[in-house]
Design a protein around this motif. Structure first.
Motif, PDB file in Angstrom:
ATOM      1  N   MET A 103     -96.893  92.205  -3.884  1.00 56.07           N
ATOM      2  CA  MET A 103     -97.925  92.671  -4.819  1.00 56.07           C
ATOM      3  C   MET A 103     -97.254  92.932  -6.146  1.00 56.07           C
ATOM      4  SD  MET A 103    -100.801  92.928  -3.582  1.00 56.07           S
ATOM      5  CE  MET A 103    -100.879  92.592  -1.845  1.00 56.07           C
TER       6      MET A 103
ATOM      7  N   LYS B  13    -104.687  92.272  -3.607  1.00 55.46           N
ATOM      8  CA  LYS B  13    -104.385  90.857  -3.852  1.00 55.46           C
ATOM      9  C   LYS B  13    -105.557  90.184  -4.570  1.00 55.46           C
ATOM     10  CE  LYS B  13    -101.386  87.563  -3.102  1.00 55.46           C
ATOM     11  NZ  LYS B  13    -100.009  87.746  -3.566  1.00 55.46           N
ATOM     12  N   GLN B  16    -105.677  91.316  -8.114  1.00 58.76           N
ATOM     13  CA  GLN B  16    -104.611  90.642  -8.863  1.00 58.76           C
ATOM     14  C   GLN B  16    -105.062  89.243  -9.304  1.00 58.76           C
ATOM     15  OE1 GLN B  16    -101.127  90.146  -6.476  1.00 58.76           O
ATOM     16  NE2 GLN B  16     -99.748  90.024  -8.239  1.00 58.76           N
TER      17      GLN B  16
END
Lengths: 107, 107
Positions: A103, B13, B16
């Protein structure tokens, strides 16, 4: 569990304050950039506020060339400022975030 | 507990990826700014990349005035771009973060 939560909130609050103080500090970080021939010079802060633009008299003779020079040099300067800005803020933000492999929200 | 963790990682995730795609989209958002008298015009993306600077011939007569004009108009444009940039990215980041009252890391 509740203790963990309070701990996390305290950590987040601390990070938030560090981010604010880093933003203020970046106002004092100056970036100088110039054209290859040195005829155009710009100075801006790491928060991308332009402080100075110095144009050599000779550049006033060709408007299109001057416009191109400005775009080129300013974009280089803004890019440098953005890199410094993001690197500094990411460093602070990362300190305050849990480290999760794979991440990277603050790259 | 481990399920929660996996869930949170999946969410991070996803966030992101959304941040990355938002950054790309901001390259296509254009901001126009000009001096009050319209003699200087600039166009830049919401990622603060300058695309065009158009200087009226009359501004070439006074170098200092031109430099001042450029600083003023460019800073206004950069500020607008930064506001759009931060608002858009904050909206995406916020979606992916737990909502904690009194905490606003992405303002």
């Amino acid at each position: 569990m509740f203790g963990d939560m309070m701990n996390m909130m305290g950590k987040l609050k601390e990070t938030q304050q560090k981010i604010e103080s880093t933003k203020l500090r970046l106002d004092t970080v100056l970036i100088d950039e110039k054209s290859n021939d040195g005829l155009l010079q710009v100075t801006l802060t790491a928060n991308r506020k332009i402080k100075a633009i110095t144009i050599d008299e000779s550049l006033l003779e060709d408007k299109e060339q001057l416009e191109d020079y400005l775009i080129l040099v300013l974009n280089k300067a803004i890019e440098k400022a953005t890199n410094i800005n993001e690197t500094e803020l990411a460093a602070v933000a990362k300190e305050g975030m849990p480290n999760i492999p794979g991440m990277d929200l603050f790259k």
